[in-house]
Scaffold this active site. Structure first.
Site, short mmCIF file in Angstrom:
data_model
loop_
_atom_site.label_atom_id
_atom_site.label_comp_id
_atom_site.label_asym_id
_atom_site.label_seq_id
_atom_site.Cartn_x
_atom_site.Cartn_y
_atom_site.Cartn_z
N CYS A 33 0.87 -1.16 0.00
CA CYS A 33 0.00 0.00 0.00
C CYS A 33 0.91 1.23 0.00
O CYS A 33 1.84 1.29 0.80
CB CYS A 33 -0.87 -0.03 1.25
N CYS A 90 0.25 5.85 7.33
CA CYS A 90 -1.12 5.68 7.81
C CYS A 90 -1.19 4.92 9.12
O CYS A 90 -1.84 5.34 10.06
CB CYS A 90 -1.94 4.99 6.71
N CYS A 124 -2.93 -0.38 8.92
CA CYS A 124 -2.63 -1.81 8.77
C CYS A 124 -1.24 -2.06 9.32
O CYS A 124 -0.27 -2.16 8.58
CB CYS A 124 -2.70 -2.23 7.31
N CYS A 131 -7.57 2.58 -0.76
CA CYS A 131 -7.16 1.81 0.41
C CYS A 131 -7.33 0.32 0.12
O CYS A 131 -8.39 -0.11 -0.31
CB CYS A 131 -7.99 2.24 1.61
N GLN A 161 -21.15 -4.71 11.70
CA GLN A 161 -19.81 -5.28 11.51
C GLN A 161 -19.20 -4.75 10.21
O GLN A 161 -19.89 -4.67 9.20
CB GLN A 161 -19.91 -6.81 11.46
N TYR A 220 -26.10 -7.06 24.02
CA TYR A 220 -25.26 -6.18 23.20
C TYR A 220 -25.57 -6.49 21.73
O TYR A 220 -24.67 -6.79 20.94
CB TYR A 220 -23.77 -6.39 23.49
N GLU A 269 -29.88 -3.85 23.89
CA GLU A 269 -28.88 -2.99 23.26
C GLU A 269 -29.12 -1.57 23.78
O GLU A 269 -30.25 -1.15 23.93
CB GLU A 269 -29.07 -3.05 21.73
N ASP A 303 -22.12 -10.16 23.01
CA ASP A 303 -21.14 -9.62 22.05
C ASP A 303 -20.80 -8.18 22.47
O ASP A 303 -21.15 -7.22 21.79
CB ASP A 303 -21.77 -9.65 20.65
N CYS A 340 -14.34 -8.87 20.50
CA CYS A 340 -13.37 -8.23 19.63
C CYS A 340 -12.13 -7.84 20.43
O CYS A 340 -11.26 -7.13 19.95
CB CYS A 340 -13.98 -6.99 18.97
N1 SAH Z 1 -24.00 -8.20 18.08
C1 SAH Z 1 -24.05 -7.00 17.26
C2 SAH Z 1 -23.38 -5.78 17.91
C3 SAH Z 1 -22.02 -6.00 18.50
S1 SAH Z 1 -21.10 -4.54 18.88
C4 SAH Z 1 -23.47 -7.27 15.89
O1 SAH Z 1 -22.88 -8.30 15.65
O2 SAH Z 1 -23.64 -6.41 15.01
C5 SAH Z 1 -21.50 -4.23 20.53
C6 SAH Z 1 -22.82 -3.55 20.74
O3 SAH Z 1 -22.98 -3.34 22.13
C7 SAH Z 1 -22.96 -2.18 20.08
O4 SAH Z 1 -24.15 -2.16 19.32
C8 SAH Z 1 -23.06 -1.21 21.26
O5 SAH Z 1 -23.93 -0.12 21.02
C9 SAH Z 1 -23.63 -2.11 22.35
N2 SAH Z 1 -23.33 -1.73 23.72
C10 SAH Z 1 -22.19 -1.18 24.20
N3 SAH Z 1 -22.24 -1.05 25.52
C11 SAH Z 1 -23.45 -1.54 25.92
C12 SAH Z 1 -24.10 -1.70 27.18
N4 SAH Z 1 -23.49 -1.33 28.30
N5 SAH Z 1 -25.32 -2.25 27.20
C13 SAH Z 1 -25.94 -2.63 26.05
N6 SAH Z 1 -25.37 -2.51 24.84
C14 SAH Z 1 -24.15 -1.97 24.76
#
Ligand code: SAH
Length: 390
Positions: free
Chosen positions: A10, A16, A19, A98, A222, A249, A272, A320, A347
Site C-alpha cells: 500500500c 497511515c 494496517c 485503500c 460489523q 449487546y 442494546e 457480544d 473483539c
Molecule cells: N451483536 C451486534 C453488535 C455488536 S457490537 C453485531 O454483531 O452487530 C457491541 C454492541 O454493544 C454495540 O451495538 C453497542 O452499542 C452495544 N453496547 C455497548 N455497551 C453496551 C451496554 N453497556 N449495554 C448494552 N449494549 C451496549
C-alpha cells in the site's frame, strides 16, 4: 511443497499506520493471532478439556472493510484534505485508494472533500473546536448496492445544504443516501446523537446468512460482512437447539434474528443500549418474518440484567460486548439464570479472558474457542467462545 507468500503493499502504509501488520505475510499474521488467543485462553480451554481451534482466515484478505471514515482539515490555499491521521497525530495523510476498503468507499470520501472545498464548508479543527465538517463516514452494502454517506457536522445545518447534496450526488451517483449527523461536543467520538436525512431513505440494507438487515447511520454494523457470516455461523452452532435465547449487546439484532430464522421454535430477547439500533432491530425482525419471536429492549445490559434478568429463563445466552467487555454484575446475572450454553463473541480477547474466568468460577466450562480474522493486516482478532454449564 513450499509456497511463496503473497505479500500486499500500500503506498501510504508507512504513514497511515492503519494496517500495522501489512509487512507481515498473511500466514504469519494468522499464526500470531492464533498465538495471541492461545496465550490468553489456551490454558483455560485445556483445563476444561477444550482446544483453541484454528483461526478462520480470509481467502483473499483485501477490500474487506465495508465502512470507511475520514476526518478533514485545511491544507494550504483553502484545500480541504481528507484521509487518515498519521499514527499518533492530527496530521492527515491523503489516501486515494485503500487496500482493505470497499472500492467505492474512498472515492466517496474524497469527493466529499472536493465538494467541501468548492462550497467553502470549513473543516472542523479538533484542537480549537471551530469549523463545521468533522468527519464523513460511508457504509457500502456487501450483498446490496446501497451506499450510505454520513456527514458529521459541528452545526445543525450546512450552508446551502441543497447544493451540497446535489453536488455530492453528481460527484458520486453510487450514493443512495446522505445523512447529516450533528456532533457539537469536544470529543474524539466520531458520531453525535442527532441525525437528519438529506437524501434517500437515510439507512442502508445488507444481507447476512440470507437475512436482510436495515442499518441506520448511528447503529453498529460489523465492518467485514464476509467474515461476519463465519462469526455468526459459529455463534449459531453455540446456540444449538435452544428454545429461548438472550442476545445481549445485540446492535441491530443481527445474531438473534439469524438464529430465529434458522430455528423456527426459538424465542429471542435482545438488549442494546443505542435506541436507534433497537429501532432497526425491531424493523429487522419484522422484515425477516420473526417479529413475533424476537423482542428488543433499549437498555444498558447490566441495568437490564439487574432489573429484568431475574424473572427470565433462557437456555442460551449470546453476548457480544464492546472492547471493554462485560461487567461482573452482568456475568453474575448470566450465571444466576443458568442457561445451558453461553456464547461469548469478542473483539478483545484480553477482556474476554477476564470475563470467561468469572463465568468458569460460576459453574461454566469452555467447550469451544474459535478465533476469527475479521481485520487482516491489523493486530485485531475476534474470538467466539462457547461455554456449557457444568
Ligand atoms: N451483536 C451486534 C453488535 C455488536 S457490537 C453485531 O454483531 O452487530 C457491541 C454492541 O454493544 C454495540 O451495538 C453497542 O452499542 C452495544 N453496547 C455497548 N455497551 C453496551 C451496554 N453497556 N449495554 C448494552 N449494549 C451496549
Amino acid at each position: 511443497m513450499r509456497m511463496g507468500y503473497k505479500t500486499y503493499t500500500c503506498p501510504i502504509a508507512h504513514d497511515c499506520g492503519g494496517c500495522e501488520w501489512l509487512a507481515v505475510p498473511y500466514p504469519m499474521q494468522l499464526q500470531r493471532k492464533q498465538q495471541q488467543v492461545e496465550g490468553l485462553l489456551g490454558s483455560m480451554a485445556r483445563e476444561d478439556g477444550a482446544v483453541v481451534e484454528e483461526i478462520r482466515s480470509m481467502d483473499e484478505p483485501v477490500r474487506y472493510r465495508h465502512k470507511a471514515a475520514t476526518p478533514f482539515s485545511y491544507g494550504g490555499r483553502g484545500h480541504v484534505l481528507c484521509g487518515f491521521y498519521a499514527a499518533g497525530t492530527h496530521r492527515i495523510v491523503r489516501c486515494r485508494e485503500c487496500l482493505v476498503e470497499d472500492e467505492r468507499a474512498r472515492c466517496v470520501l474524497n469527493a466529499v472533500a472536493r465538494v467541501a472545498e468548492r462550497l467553502h464548508i470549513p473543516p472542523y479543527n479538533e484542537d480549537r473546536g471551530v469549523g463545521v465538517l468533522r468527519h464523513a463516514v460511508v457504509r457500502c452494502g456487501w450483498k446490496t448496492d446501497d451506499v450510505l454517506l454520513v456527514l458529521v457536522s459541528r452545526v445543525e445545518e450546512l450552508r446551502d445544504e441543497r447544493r451540497v447534496v446535489s453536488e455530492l450526488r453528481s460527484a458520486c451517483p453510487e450514493v443512495t443516501s446522505i445523512v447529516l449527523n450533528v456532533n457539537d461536543r469536544r470529543t474524539n467520538a466520531i458520531l453525535g446523537r442527532r441525525s437528519r436525512t438529506l437524501f434517500g431513505p437515510g439507512i442502508m440494507h445488507d444481507q447476512l446468512l440470507g437475512c436482510t438487515f436495515e442499518i441506520g447511520p448511528t447503529s453498529f454494523y460489523q465492518t467485514n460482512p464476509e467474515q461476519t457470516e463465519v462469526l455468526y455461523r459459529l455463534a449459531l452452532e453455540g446456540v444449538g437447539d435452544a428454545r429461548r435465547a438472550l442476545d445481549a449487546y445485540c446492535g441491530t439484532g443481527t445474531i438473534g434474528i439469524c438464529a430465529a430464522v434458522e430455528l423456527p421454535e426459538l424465542q429471542v430477547v435482545g438488549v442494546e443500549q443505542v435506541r436507534g439500533a433497537v429501532a432497526c432491530a425491531r424493523r429487522n425482525a419484522r422484515a425477516n418474518g420473526v417479529a413475533k419471536r424476537c423482542h428488543f429492549t433499549a437498555d444498558d445490559a447490566t441495568t437490564w440484567m439487574a432489573r429484568e434478568g431475574a424473572g427470565e429463563r433462557f437456555d442460551a445466552v449470546i453476548m457480544d460486548p464492546p472492547r471493554a467487555g462485560s461487567t461482573p454484575e452482568f456475568l453474575g446475572g448470566v450465571a444466576h439464570l443458568a442457561p445451558r450454553r453461553v456464547v461469548y463473541v469478542s473483539c478483545n480477547v484480553v477482556t474476554q479472558a477476564r470475563d470467561l474466568a468469572l463465568l468458569r468460577q460460576r459453574g461454566y466450562r469452555l467447550e469451544r474457542v474459535v478465533p476469527v480474522d475479521m481485520f487482516p493486516h491489523t493486530k485485531h482478532v475476534e474470538s467466539v467462545a462457547t461455554l456449557a454449564r457444568r
